[in-house]
Design an enzyme around this catalytic site. Structure first.
Site, PDB file in Angstrom:
ATOM      1  N   GLU A 146       6.934   7.906  -8.820  1.00 51.34           N
ATOM      2  CA  GLU A 146       7.503   6.986  -7.834  1.00 51.34           C
ATOM      3  C   GLU A 146       9.011   6.814  -8.034  1.00 51.34           C
ATOM      4  OE1 GLU A 146       4.350   4.025  -6.460  1.00 51.34           O
ATOM      5  OE2 GLU A 146       5.963   2.708  -7.093  1.00 51.34           O
ATOM      6  N   HIS A 196     -11.136  22.163 -21.803  1.00 48.32           N
ATOM      7  CA  HIS A 196     -12.299  22.834 -21.213  1.00 48.32           C
ATOM      8  C   HIS A 196     -12.300  22.721 -19.700  1.00 48.32           C
ATOM      9  CE1 HIS A 196     -14.118  23.470 -25.190  1.00 48.32           C
ATOM     10  NE2 HIS A 196     -13.439  22.365 -25.488  1.00 48.32           N
ATOM     11  N   LYS A 256       2.506   1.854   3.585  1.00 52.39           N
ATOM     12  CA  LYS A 256       2.035   0.462   3.703  1.00 52.39           C
ATOM     13  C   LYS A 256       2.165  -0.016   5.140  1.00 52.39           C
ATOM     14  CE  LYS A 256       3.174  -1.751  -0.733  1.00 52.39           C
ATOM     15  NZ  LYS A 256       4.035  -2.717  -1.404  1.00 52.39           N
TER      16      LYS A 256
HETATM   17  O1  PA5 Z   1       6.581   0.216  -8.764  1.00 57.82           O
HETATM   18  C1  PA5 Z   1       6.373  -0.410  -7.747  1.00 57.82           C
HETATM   19  O2  PA5 Z   1       7.176  -1.235  -7.315  1.00 57.82           O
HETATM   20  C2  PA5 Z   1       5.091  -0.253  -6.960  1.00 57.82           C
HETATM   21  O3  PA5 Z   1       4.343   0.830  -7.362  1.00 57.82           O
HETATM   22  C3  PA5 Z   1       4.238  -1.502  -7.108  1.00 57.82           C
HETATM   23  O4  PA5 Z   1       3.923  -1.694  -8.454  1.00 57.82           O
HETATM   24  C4  PA5 Z   1       2.968  -1.457  -6.280  1.00 57.82           C
HETATM   25  O5  PA5 Z   1       3.216  -1.064  -4.957  1.00 57.82           O
HETATM   26  C5  PA5 Z   1       2.321  -2.845  -6.247  1.00 57.82           C
HETATM   27  O6  PA5 Z   1       3.234  -3.761  -5.770  1.00 57.82           O
HETATM   28  P1  PA5 Z   1       3.148  -5.309  -6.027  1.00 57.82           P
HETATM   29  O7  PA5 Z   1       3.217  -5.547  -7.495  1.00 57.82           O
HETATM   30  O8  PA5 Z   1       4.303  -5.878  -5.301  1.00 57.82           O
HETATM   31  O9  PA5 Z   1       1.841  -5.764  -5.470  1.00 57.82           O
END
Ligand code: PA5
Length: 470
Positions: A294, A323, A437
């Site tokens: 990410e 494996h 989203k």
């Molecule tokens: O790293 C990030 O910001 C995202 O991957 C969030 O962790 C994920 O989308 C969940 O978001 P939130 O903690 O706002 O619910």
């Protein structure tokens, strides 16, 4: 002082693995200036913008006390502790729990477990929610709703289900069963928490989800399960200290960032496989996968130039995946670096009994230990890769404990930040995730302006052809 984790990059260097695919020392040295700049940029921005996580080892004394007090109350009052959260609000707590608690924690009896049963619900599969409700007693369960943004649909839908059930099953004291961890100002959870009077912990606004494990996001669940969170933070501090130098060969996180940068940008190595040789570390690979994917998978530079960068992280478990995946890693395309996680001293020694004397290939195992066997298999795999001219590296944990886990988490957060600088991208946003989203909410009929316009946009997507559906 805790023992240090060590990074060994021998097996990806050209003088070990061969000049055709390896990284030479000269290549690394050639990046010395860029590395210095990356180090400076991260160092200068410490504690500001999205780099609030750099200060978490230092600025949480009061918060830690509050967490420990709350954790003690939870341990006393509840039989089960459930996290409702996803992504960065779930992967760290899962990884740390797996690393530092018994591998069959929930199956232990109360005395041996010494803390509430622990579940992290990081998906909205309807069968999973039902399954959870089948195995917990909601009347003796504490729910930790974790969402940095305070509005993630998955987490908020779980909240709606659970709060409704709590109201029905527990009655007026239902609020006592919920702890909220969220941003201090933004989002809906903070408003709800204040309205309902939930116990609250904050994710600092300068700490993004995937960098939040050393904030209350990870510290509260860890403390509830009896993990020494002060030692975790000490470990992170120790790693920070080891990464104070702007010279590549004196700063392990900077060296790692430069290596991955060269791998991606000069050698086209677009896959990194994290392969822990320890069940305790298997979910650390999941945590790493989110952080790496990410943060670095981006299509625009900070100056607005179009690009497509990033490296696909893959989780693999030693020896299990020897494996299943190793054949590909040894003989498939030259497009991967394998990062082994290795443990020197396991918390158990398991002897292998003698027997089967008439079968020499089985009998030779007798009298050895599983510890020796897993180490031998790690060494064997490392050798097989080297022989095939494939790059690997190893991070060794002298043992898996709070201190080394703190080091590891902080190490990879720093590596990610430095690599983002080297790639000249924003490692702290996730527009690709936001896009999905918005599209999902549009599908579900959210009436907000941006969702309505997304609904219209989506009407124009190519419609599926029957001929492609068999
Ligand atoms: O790293 C990030 O910001 C995202 O991957 C969030 O962790 C994920 O989308 C969940 O978001 P939130 O903690 O706002 O619910």
């Amino acid at each position: 002082m805790g023992k240090e984790i060590k990074m060994d990059v021998n097996h990806l260097m050209a003088d070990m693995v061969g000049y055709q695919y390896g990284i030479s020392k000269d290549m690394v040295d050639g990046k010395a200036h860029q590395a210095k700049m990356a180090w400076q940029a991260v160092n200068k921005a410490r504690g500001t913008g999205w780099l609030g996580w750099t200060e978490l080892p230092y600025n949480q004394d009061e918060i830690v006390e509050d967490i420990l007090e709350t954790a003690a109350k939870v341990r006393e009052r509840f039989s089960t502790f459930v996290i409702l959260g996803i992504g960065g609000s779930a992967l760290g707590p899962i990884a740390v729990h797996q690393a530092l608690k018994h591998l069959h924690y929930n199956d232990l009896n109360d005395d041996k477990r010494g803390g509430p049963r622990f579940y992290v619900e990081d998906n909205i599969d309807p069968e999973r929610m039902k399954a959870l409700l089948d195995v917990i007693d909601i009347k003796t369960t504490c729910f930790n709703i974790i969402t940095k943004s305070g509005g993630t649909a998955e987490t908020m839908s779980q909240y709606l289900i659970i709060s409704d059930l709590l109201k029905k099953e527990v009655g007026e004291n239902w609020h006592d069963h919920i702890i909220a961890t969220t941003d201090k100002e933004k989002g809906n959870l903070i408003k709800l928490a204040k309205k309902e009077g939930f116990k609250l912990f904050y994710v600092p606004s300068s700490v993004g989800g995937r960098f939040s494990e050393l904030s209350p996001v990870g510290l509260l669940p860890a403390a509830v399960c009896g993990i020494d969170i002060k030692a975790m933070l000490e470990g992170a501090k120790a790693m920070d200290k080891r990464c104070k130098d702007d010279e590549v060969w004196k700063n392990p996180a900077l060296l790692q960032a430069v290596i991955q940068y060269i791998a991606m940008e000069e050698l086209g190595i677009n896959i990194q496989v994290m392969m822990p040789y320890a069940d305790s570390l298997k979910y650390m690979a999941d945590w790493f996968c989110q952080l790496w994917a990410e943060s670095l998978g981006k299509n625009v530079s900070r100056k607005g130039m179009a690009l497509n960068v990033g490296q696909t992280p893959v989780k693999s478990l030693g020896v299990t995946d020897q494996h299943s995946q190793l054949q590909l890693y040894t003989e498939g395309p030259y497009d991967k670096i394998i990062t082994f996680l290795r443990v020197e001293n396991f918390r158990a020694t398991t002897p292998i009994a003698h027997g089967c004397e008439e079968f020499p290939d089985v009998a030779f195992l007798g009298g050895k230990t599983l510890n020796q066997l897993i180490e031998a298999e790690y060494q064997g795999t490392q050798y097989a890769l080297l022989r095939a001219g494939r790059m690997s590296q190893t991070i060794t944990f002298p043992e898996v404990n709070e201190h080394t886990i703190g080091q590891f988490l902080y190490f990879y957060e720093l590596v990610t930040a430095y690599t983002g600088e080297l790639l000249d991208i924003d490692a702290f946003n996730q527009p690709g995730v936001e896009e999905s989203k918005i599209a999902s909410y549009a599908v579900l009929g959210n009436k907000g302006e941006k969702y309505l316009s997304k609904q219209n946009e989506m009407k124009n997507q190519p419609s599926s052809k029957d001929e492609y559906i068999l």
